[in-house]
Design a protein around this motif. Structure first.
Motif, PDB file in Angstrom:
ATOM      1  N   ALA A  69       0.840  -1.205   0.000  1.00  0.00           N
ATOM      2  CA  ALA A  69       0.000   0.000   0.000  1.00  0.00           C
ATOM      3  C   ALA A  69       0.873   1.253   0.000  1.00  0.00           C
ATOM      4  O   ALA A  69       0.567   2.230  -0.688  1.00  0.00           O
ATOM      5  N   ALA A  70       1.965   1.223   0.753  1.00  0.00           N
ATOM      6  CA  ALA A  70       2.887   2.361   0.781  1.00  0.00           C
ATOM      7  C   ALA A  70       3.494   2.594  -0.604  1.00  0.00           C
ATOM      8  O   ALA A  70       3.648   3.746  -1.036  1.00  0.00           O
ATOM      9  N   LEU A  71       3.813   1.524  -1.315  1.00  0.00           N
ATOM     10  CA  LEU A  71       4.322   1.665  -2.686  1.00  0.00           C
ATOM     11  C   LEU A  71       3.278   2.337  -3.578  1.00  0.00           C
ATOM     12  O   LEU A  71       3.606   3.265  -4.329  1.00  0.00           O
ATOM     13  N   GLU A  77      -0.855   6.566  -6.836  1.00  0.00           N
ATOM     14  CA  GLU A  77      -2.082   5.889  -7.259  1.00  0.00           C
ATOM     15  C   GLU A  77      -3.253   6.180  -6.330  1.00  0.00           C
ATOM     16  O   GLU A  77      -4.404   6.072  -6.740  1.00  0.00           O
ATOM     17  N   PHE A  78      -2.966   6.504  -5.096  1.00  0.00           N
ATOM     18  CA  PHE A  78      -4.021   6.784  -4.119  1.00  0.00           C
ATOM     19  C   PHE A  78      -3.653   8.042  -3.356  1.00  0.00           C
ATOM     20  O   PHE A  78      -2.477   8.329  -3.158  1.00  0.00           O
ATOM     21  N   ALA A  84      -5.539   2.654  -0.469  1.00  0.00           N
ATOM     22  CA  ALA A  84      -4.355   1.916  -0.926  1.00  0.00           C
ATOM     23  C   ALA A  84      -4.232   0.597  -0.171  1.00  0.00           C
ATOM     24  O   ALA A  84      -3.906  -0.443  -0.751  1.00  0.00           O
ATOM     25  N   LEU A  85      -4.505   0.637   1.133  1.00  0.00           N
ATOM     26  CA  LEU A  85      -4.434  -0.572   1.959  1.00  0.00           C
ATOM     27  C   LEU A  85      -5.507  -1.576   1.539  1.00  0.00           C
ATOM     28  O   LEU A  85      -5.241  -2.771   1.414  1.00  0.00           O
ATOM     29  N   TYR A  86      -6.714  -1.077   1.314  1.00  0.00           N
ATOM     30  CA  TYR A  86      -7.795  -1.950   0.867  1.00  0.00           C
ATOM     31  C   TYR A  86      -7.442  -2.604  -0.472  1.00  0.00           C
ATOM     32  O   TYR A  86      -7.563  -3.822  -0.634  1.00  0.00           O
ATOM     33  N   ILE A 100     -11.837  -1.248  -7.181  1.00  0.00           N
ATOM     34  CA  ILE A 100     -10.860  -0.164  -7.284  1.00  0.00           C
ATOM     35  C   ILE A 100      -9.786  -0.648  -8.240  1.00  0.00           C
ATOM     36  O   ILE A 100      -9.176  -1.699  -8.019  1.00  0.00           O
ATOM     37  N   VAL A 101      -9.556   0.101  -9.274  1.00  0.00           N
ATOM     38  CA  VAL A 101      -8.572  -0.290 -10.279  1.00  0.00           C
ATOM     39  C   VAL A 101      -7.523   0.810 -10.370  1.00  0.00           C
ATOM     40  O   VAL A 101      -7.844   1.993 -10.395  1.00  0.00           O
ATOM     41  N   MET A 102      -6.274   0.411 -10.429  1.00  0.00           N
ATOM     42  CA  MET A 102      -5.198   1.383 -10.565  1.00  0.00           C
ATOM     43  C   MET A 102      -5.137   1.883 -12.008  1.00  0.00           C
ATOM     44  O   MET A 102      -5.705   1.275 -12.912  1.00  0.00           O
TER      45      MET A 102
END
Length: 149
Positions: A69-71, A77-78, A84-86, A100-102
């Protein structure tokens, strides 16, 4: 794709090292406590040992989800950590909801994280299997000794 692998490789390496460290700690601690409590084995000792192994591996997997998520946050991206964690948790656990799509630029990181996650969950599962098998073996040996006497 090569760029995605270059970006993901350090994160995968960190996750692998973290998983290996937790597995090694769990195995050492498990063996130490198993030896210490061998004389007075009870159901509660087995429960405590298996619960400890399970919780440590689960916390390790949660930490790895947080690393991914940190990346995603660093890549922009978020905007906040929770989505991001989800998204990372969905990828890592290979759920693939798709709600949720990047962005197209980084979308390939999802399957890469999923491959990493399934390997890490596999390592966690193998550790738990080894611990459960040891509990079974220990109890069978104890029952065998009791039946001899």
């Amino acid at each position: 794709m090569p760029m995605h692998l270059l970006i993901a490789a350090p994160v995968m390496l960190v996750c692998l090292v973290l998983q290996v460290v937790v597995v090694a700690i769990c195995l050492r601690r498990y063996a130490r406590y198993r030896r210490r409590w061998e004389v007075r084995e009870s159901l509660w000792v087995d429960i405590a040992l298996l619960t400890g192994v399970m919780l440590l591996t689960l916390l390790c997997n949660f930490a790895q989800i947080g690393i991914w998520a940190a990346l995603f946050l660093m890549l922009g991206e978020f905007k906040t950590f929770m989505p991001a964690l989800y998204h990372s948790g969905v990828n890592f656990a290979t759920l693939g909801y798709g709600d949720i799509v990047m962005s197209e630029r980084w979308r390939m990181l999802g399957p890469i994280e999923a491959a990493n996650g399934i390997l890490m969950f596999g390592m966690s599962t193998s550790l738990m299997t080894a611990a459960v098998l040891d509990v079974i073996k220990s109890n069978m040996a104890r029952l065998s000794e009791e039946s001899r006497t």
